[in-house]
Write a protein that holds these residues in place. Structure first.
Motif, PDB file in Angstrom:
ATOM      1  N   GLU A  58      -1.179 -10.749  -2.894  1.00 30.09           N
ATOM      2  CA  GLU A  58      -2.337  -9.933  -2.542  1.00 30.09           C
ATOM      3  C   GLU A  58      -1.898  -8.626  -1.884  1.00 30.09           C
ATOM      4  N   LEU A  59      -0.869  -8.713  -1.066  1.00 32.15           N
ATOM      5  CA  LEU A  59      -0.338  -7.516  -0.419  1.00 32.15           C
ATOM      6  C   LEU A  59       0.314  -6.595  -1.441  1.00 32.15           C
ATOM      7  N   VAL A  60       1.072  -7.165  -2.360  1.00 33.92           N
ATOM      8  CA  VAL A  60       1.697  -6.364  -3.420  1.00 33.92           C
ATOM      9  C   VAL A  60       0.611  -5.698  -4.258  1.00 33.92           C
ATOM     10  N   SER A  61      -0.429  -6.426  -4.561  1.00 36.40           N
ATOM     11  CA  SER A  61      -1.544  -5.867  -5.333  1.00 36.40           C
ATOM     12  C   SER A  61      -2.173  -4.676  -4.614  1.00 36.40           C
ATOM     13  N   ASP A  62      -2.350  -4.786  -3.319  1.00 46.65           N
ATOM     14  CA  ASP A  62      -2.898  -3.672  -2.536  1.00 46.65           C
ATOM     15  C   ASP A  62      -1.986  -2.453  -2.595  1.00 46.65           C
ATOM     16  N   ILE A  63      -0.690  -2.685  -2.517  1.00 43.64           N
ATOM     17  CA  ILE A  63       0.264  -1.575  -2.579  1.00 43.64           C
ATOM     18  C   ILE A  63       0.198  -0.907  -3.948  1.00 43.64           C
ATOM     19  N   VAL A  64       0.251  -1.711  -4.995  1.00 45.12           N
ATOM     20  CA  VAL A  64       0.231  -1.181  -6.358  1.00 45.12           C
ATOM     21  C   VAL A  64      -1.077  -0.438  -6.645  1.00 45.12           C
ATOM     22  N   ALA A  65      -2.174  -0.901  -6.081  1.00 43.36           N
ATOM     23  CA  ALA A  65      -3.485  -0.293  -6.332  1.00 43.36           C
ATOM     24  C   ALA A  65      -3.727   0.978  -5.513  1.00 43.36           C
ATOM     25  N   THR A  66      -2.866   1.286  -4.565  1.00 44.46           N
ATOM     26  CA  THR A  66      -3.048   2.476  -3.737  1.00 44.46           C
ATOM     27  C   THR A  66      -2.882   3.729  -4.588  1.00 44.46           C
ATOM     28  N   THR A  67      -3.856   4.622  -4.499  1.00 46.40           N
ATOM     29  CA  THR A  67      -3.813   5.867  -5.265  1.00 46.40           C
ATOM     30  C   THR A  67      -3.502   7.045  -4.346  1.00 46.40           C
ATOM     31  N   PRO A  68      -2.982   8.124  -4.911  1.00 46.95           N
ATOM     32  CA  PRO A  68      -2.777   9.318  -4.094  1.00 46.95           C
ATOM     33  C   PRO A  68      -4.070   9.785  -3.423  1.00 46.95           C
ATOM     34  N   GLY A  69      -5.191   9.644  -4.110  1.00 47.87           N
ATOM     35  CA  GLY A  69      -6.484  10.028  -3.531  1.00 47.87           C
ATOM     36  C   GLY A  69      -6.825   9.222  -2.293  1.00 47.87           C
ATOM     37  N   ASP A  70      -6.589   7.913  -2.350  1.00 46.47           N
ATOM     38  CA  ASP A  70      -6.827   7.043  -1.187  1.00 46.47           C
ATOM     39  C   ASP A  70      -5.983   7.509  -0.004  1.00 46.47           C
ATOM     40  N   PHE A  71      -4.708   7.712  -0.294  1.00 51.26           N
ATOM     41  CA  PHE A  71      -3.772   8.089   0.760  1.00 51.26           C
ATOM     42  C   PHE A  71      -4.114   9.460   1.341  1.00 51.26           C
ATOM     43  N   MET A  72      -4.389  10.423   0.487  1.00 50.82           N
ATOM     44  CA  MET A  72      -4.679  11.777   0.960  1.00 50.82           C
ATOM     45  C   MET A  72      -5.997  11.827   1.738  1.00 50.82           C
ATOM     46  N   SER A  73      -6.971  11.042   1.350  1.00 54.45           N
ATOM     47  CA  SER A  73      -8.226  10.973   2.108  1.00 54.45           C
ATOM     48  C   SER A  73      -7.957  10.459   3.516  1.00 54.45           C
ATOM     49  N   TYR A  74      -7.149   9.420   3.619  1.00 57.25           N
ATOM     50  CA  TYR A  74      -6.780   8.868   4.925  1.00 57.25           C
ATOM     51  C   TYR A  74      -6.072   9.919   5.766  1.00 57.25           C
ATOM     52  N   LYS A  75      -5.084  10.604   5.182  1.00 52.09           N
ATOM     53  CA  LYS A  75      -4.320  11.598   5.934  1.00 52.09           C
ATOM     54  C   LYS A  75      -5.207  12.765   6.369  1.00 52.09           C
ATOM     55  N   THR A  76      -6.168  13.140   5.537  1.00 53.74           N
ATOM     56  CA  THR A  76      -7.082  14.224   5.894  1.00 53.74           C
ATOM     57  C   THR A  76      -7.937  13.832   7.089  1.00 53.74           C
ATOM     58  N   VAL A  77      -8.492  12.651   7.060  1.00 51.24           N
ATOM     59  CA  VAL A  77      -9.311  12.166   8.175  1.00 51.24           C
ATOM     60  C   VAL A  77      -8.467  12.078   9.447  1.00 51.24           C
ATOM     61  N   GLU A  78      -7.247  11.583   9.333  1.00 48.67           N
ATOM     62  CA  GLU A  78      -6.360  11.487  10.495  1.00 48.67           C
ATOM     63  C   GLU A  78      -6.047  12.874  11.058  1.00 48.67           C
ATOM     64  N   ALA A  79      -5.885  13.842  10.195  1.00 47.45           N
ATOM     65  CA  ALA A  79      -5.614  15.204  10.663  1.00 47.45           C
ATOM     66  C   ALA A  79      -6.812  15.767  11.423  1.00 47.45           C
ATOM     67  N   PHE A  80      -8.013  15.485  10.932  1.00 46.66           N
ATOM     68  CA  PHE A  80      -9.215  15.953  11.625  1.00 46.66           C
ATOM     69  C   PHE A  80      -9.410  15.258  12.965  1.00 46.66           C
ATOM     70  N   ARG A  81      -8.894  14.042  13.092  1.00 44.23           N
ATOM     71  CA  ARG A  81      -9.008  13.304  14.349  1.00 44.23           C
ATOM     72  C   ARG A  81      -7.998  13.781  15.383  1.00 44.23           C
ATOM     73  N   GLY A  82      -7.040  14.578  14.959  1.00 45.70           N
ATOM     74  CA  GLY A  82      -5.997  15.064  15.861  1.00 45.70           C
ATOM     75  C   GLY A  82      -6.614  15.777  17.055  1.00 45.70           C
TER      76      GLY A  82
END
Length: 103
Positions: A58-82
């Protein structure tokens, strides 16, 4: 010190999937991602609410399913929370920028 994530015990087993995902992101020109950054995303966002009896697949599946869009959305929100967009005097600079600073 922050408490370790419950899935930290699987990190070594997940390393091949993490490496593969990082290589995939780099092929797609997301060259700034590395394994610790991807792990941070997974533990803080994707696995925010860990399951008690999780299977490694299940963990491997989550890793494989991660998209650049998912990751970049997270990083954008984290940057705004700075906290300090404009350094130590952030509040004053915001007020000056918005024209609300009183002289």
């Amino acid at each position: 010190m922050a408490e370790a994530h419950p899935y930290q015990q699987y990190f070594q087993q997940l390393l091949p999937a993490l490496k593969s995902k990082v290589e995939e992101f780099r092929l797609l020109n997301y060259g700034t991602i590395d394994i610790p950054t991807l792990w941070e995303y997974l533990t803080k966002k994707k696995w925010k609410k860990p399951k008690e009896h999780i299977h490694i697949y299940e963990l491997v599946s989550d890793i494989v399913a991660t998209t650049p869009g998912d990751f970049m959305s997270y990083k954008t929100v984290e940057a705004f929370r700075g906290k300090h967009w404009f350094g130590e005097n952030g509040q004053g600079e915001w007020q000056e920028l918005l024209g609300t600073k009183k002289n």
